[in-house]
Each structure stands twice: as structure tokens, then as C-alpha cells.
Design an enzyme around this catalytic site. Structure first.
Site, PDB file in Angstrom:
ATOM      1  N   LYS A  10       0.579  -1.619   0.123  1.00  0.00           N
ATOM      2  CA  LYS A  10       0.224  -0.396   0.022  1.00  0.00           C
ATOM      3  C   LYS A  10       0.976   0.986   0.031  1.00  0.00           C
ATOM      4  O   LYS A  10       0.546   2.062  -1.058  1.00  0.00           O
ATOM      5  CB  LYS A  10      -0.856   0.130   1.248  1.00  0.00           C
ATOM      6  CG  LYS A  10      -1.766  -1.143   1.327  1.00  0.00           C
ATOM      7  CD  LYS A  10      -2.878  -1.277   2.293  1.00  0.00           C
ATOM      8  CE  LYS A  10      -3.902  -2.395   2.702  1.00  0.00           C
ATOM      9  NZ  LYS A  10      -4.798  -2.526   3.856  1.00  0.00           N
ATOM     10  N   GLN A  19      -4.240  -1.195   9.842  1.00  0.00           N
ATOM     11  CA  GLN A  19      -3.759  -2.686   9.353  1.00  0.00           C
ATOM     12  C   GLN A  19      -4.697  -3.958  10.600  1.00  0.00           C
ATOM     13  O   GLN A  19      -4.412  -3.390  11.427  1.00  0.00           O
ATOM     14  CB  GLN A  19      -2.205  -2.766   8.720  1.00  0.00           C
ATOM     15  CG  GLN A  19      -2.536  -4.239   7.892  1.00  0.00           C
ATOM     16  CD  GLN A  19      -3.235  -3.994   6.502  1.00  0.00           C
ATOM     17  OE1 GLN A  19      -3.684  -2.921   6.289  1.00  0.00           O
ATOM     18  NE2 GLN A  19      -3.645  -5.218   6.280  1.00  0.00           N
ATOM     19  N   ASP A  71     -10.361   3.228   4.950  1.00  0.00           N
ATOM     20  CA  ASP A  71     -11.150   1.929   5.131  1.00  0.00           C
ATOM     21  C   ASP A  71     -12.322   1.718   4.932  1.00  0.00           C
ATOM     22  O   ASP A  71     -12.729   1.000   5.079  1.00  0.00           O
ATOM     23  CB  ASP A  71     -10.213   1.396   6.074  1.00  0.00           C
ATOM     24  CG  ASP A  71      -8.747   0.230   5.841  1.00  0.00           C
ATOM     25  OD1 ASP A  71      -8.787  -0.214   4.725  1.00  0.00           O
ATOM     26  OD2 ASP A  71      -8.399   0.417   7.231  1.00  0.00           O
TER      27      ASP A  71
HETATM   28  N1  GUN Z   1      -6.831  -6.464   7.069  1.00  0.00           N
HETATM   29  C1  GUN Z   1      -6.918  -7.359   6.101  1.00  0.00           C
HETATM   30  N2  GUN Z   1      -7.542  -6.655   4.779  1.00  0.00           N
HETATM   31  C2  GUN Z   1      -7.992  -4.938   4.966  1.00  0.00           C
HETATM   32  C3  GUN Z   1      -8.022  -3.778   5.115  1.00  0.00           C
HETATM   33  O1  GUN Z   1      -8.575  -3.467   3.758  1.00  0.00           O
HETATM   34  N3  GUN Z   1      -8.475  -2.574   5.738  1.00  0.00           N
HETATM   35  C4  GUN Z   1      -7.233  -2.601   6.884  1.00  0.00           C
HETATM   36  N4  GUN Z   1      -6.713  -2.301   7.771  1.00  0.00           N
HETATM   37  N5  GUN Z   1      -6.617  -4.132   7.550  1.00  0.00           N
HETATM   38  C5  GUN Z   1      -6.904  -4.821   6.551  1.00  0.00           C
END
Ligand code: GUN
Length: 296
Positions: free
Chosen positions: A54, A98, A121
């Protein structure tokens, strides 16, 4: 006839080009550089890899980004203080914590503390509520990525029976709410099947569009799919493979060899939904920086 492959890498590349163009315009016309803060707690290898990818996406777009890496034993209060700092930082337009977090941290407290206008998110209850009621908002990245994959591969879900396997807050539930809306690019008849179903195959075989978001390696096999269905595989699972350089390989929730003999179109793993999640995160961050999501 084997299925057409839906190329997530290519479609994500198209979206990233659009985001880059708009980012350049935002910088030139308004002097705003989109900024994204990542918070990574602990040393989960998959989470580390996702945050790295990311961050690389941010660099490609010319975004400003910061990553706070914290030890697994970080206190909830420390995390809340950090979120408060980013909430007040004008250079930061998006905050991504995350998941999963360490067991001693209450995920709800953390997600609720993020300013909903920086919630790239789409996990904050304000955004969840706005999504359910069809109001504009920041929406979760993977579900929007799935919708874009369908639309940009010529598989509009309108009037189709979409069966989602999995009811997570990150994928299953938001995807249901996105595809259910009486809106362009959605308007599907949506079923969610999950672990409480006695026989999941009864549901999967009825799908015009089958979306696997279970988190279990290769559990959807060809015999569970209606011939000609479109199959979107959200799963990313590491399975041991002594012949691979790092000792593992990635597979989806769908057993690709058998499913691709039955489906009309299918996403691969890797190279399907994964790159889309990142592209939509970048687009959400751009939208947050533009500041035009919340009119009402
Ligand atoms: N863990 C697995 N998928 C995601 C996501 O789309 N966002 C976040 N913040 N954590 C994750």
C-alpha cells in the site's frame, strides 16, 4: 471451454492511472498533496506485506505517506493518542490501521476513534451507516474493488443473483450493501452464505456471480459452481510449498483448476482482487483529500 481470466492487475492499473491524473490536477490547481498514515501493530508477515504494498502504491501516485510500526504489546491508549494526532494533522487525509490488531486492543474503540472523513477503509460506523442507507461515503476498499472488477470486465451485477460466501465486516457485509443499492453498477439480488449453512453448495450453485470471501484455501471447487457463472475470488491464503523460494505460495478460496473449467470468467490469485484493494485505497485517499465526499 475454460473461463476468461479477469485481469485485476490490469484493471487496477487503469484505476491507478485515473487516480494519478486527478492527483496531479489536485496538486497543480489547489496545492494539495494527498497524505495517508499507516499504523501497523505487531509482526504479522501478511500485514507487513500488505502495508508495504500500500505504501508503494502511495509512492507511485506521488502521495505523502507515513508508516508507524508499533510492537505487538502497544497499549490501546497509545494507539488512540496516535490516531488523535493524525486526525488533527492537516497533511494527513487518510488513516489506515492494518487489521487484525493484537488481542488486548479493542478493535471497535480504535476504528471509532478515526475521523470518519479520514476513514479510507470505510470501517467507521458513520460510513457503515451511510453505505447501508445509500448515502455517499468512503466505502471499504476490497468490496468496491470487487464491484469495479465486475463492471470493468463487462459483468454488470444489475438483476443478477450474486452469492457472497463469507460475512466479514471487511468484505461480505459491505459488499452485500454495495451491490444491493438501487443504483447504477449495483441493483443485484444478493445472498450471503456462511458457516452456519448446512450445505453451502445449495447456495453457491444458484449464483450467477459467485464471490468467495471465506479465508480458507481452495474450498470452493468446480462442482459447487453453476456452469457459466462469474467467479470472484477474494481469498489470499498462504499454503506450504517446499519448491517455492520462500517456502509458500498464495492460493485463493477457490480451487482454480476445477472452477476455471466451469465458470465463464474468473479472477486469479494473485493478480485478481488483491491489486484492486490497493487501487481503491488510493482512490479513497484522493477523494478524502479532495474533501468532497460529505456534502450532507
Ligand atoms: N486487513 C485485511 N484487510 C484489510 C483492509 O482492507 N484494511 C485494513 N485496515 N486491514 C485489513
Amino acid at each position: 471451454m475454460p473461463a476468461t481470466i479477469i485481469d485485476g492487475k490490469k484493471i487496477a492499473g487503469d484505476i491507478k492511472r485515473e487516480v494519478k491524473q486527478e492527483t496531479d490536477r489536485l496538486k497543480a490547481e489547489r496545492g494539495i498533496t494527498p497524505g495517508l498514515a499507516f499504523i501497523l501493530v505487531g509482526d504479522n508477515p501478511a500485514s507487513q506485506a500488505y502495508v508495504k504494498m500500500k505504501g508503494k502504491g502511495c509512492d507511485e501516485m506521488g502521495f505523502y505517506s507515513v508508516t508507524e510500526k508499533l510492537p505487538a504489546e502497544t497499549s490501546e491508549q497509545h494507539l488512540l493518542n496516535l490516531i488523535d494526532k493524525f486526525n488533527r494533522d492537516p497533511k494527513i487525509h487518510g488513516i489506515l490501521v492494518q487489521l487484525p490488531l493484537s488481542k488486548h486492543i479493542n478493535e471497535e474503540h480504535i476504528l471509532n476513534a478515526i475521523d470518519y472523513r479520514k476513514d479510507v477503509d470505510g470501517f467507521h460506523p458513520i460510513n457503515v451507516g451511510r453505505l447501508v442507507t445509500g448515502q455517499d461515503c468512503l466505502k471499504p476498499c476490497t468490496p468496491v474493488g470487487v464491484q469495479e472488477l465486475l463492471l470493468r470486465s463487462g459483468n454488470d451485477p444489475a438483476g443478477k443473483h450474486v452469492v457472497i460466501v463469507g460475512r466479514s465486516d471487511i468484505v461480505g457485509k459491505p459488499l452485500l450493501n454495495i451491490l444491493l443499492q438501487k443504483q447504477k453498477g449495483a441493483n443485484a439480488v444478493v445472498t450471503i452464505a456462511h458457516t452456519a449453512a448446512k450445505d453451502i453448495t445449495l447456495f453457491t450453485r444458484q449464483a450467477d456471480i459467485l464471490i468467495a470471501a471465506i479465508g480458507k484455501a481452495e474450498c470452493i471447487t468446480g462442482d459447487m459452481i453453476k456452469p457459466g457463472a462469474v467467479v470472484i475470488d477474494v481469498g489470499i491464503n498462504r499454503v506450504d510449498d517446499p519448491s517455492a523460494k520462500n517456502g509458500y505460495r498464495l492460493v485463493g478460496d477457490v480451487h482454480f483448476p476445477s472452477a476455471s473449467q466451469v465458470a465463464s470468467a474468473i479472477t486469479p490469485v494473485p493478480g485478481g482482487v488483491g491489486p484492486m484493494t490497493i487501487a481503491i485505497l488510493l482512490r479513497n485517499t484522493l477523494r478524502a483529500a479532495q474533501g468532497n465526499v460529505y456534502h450532507s
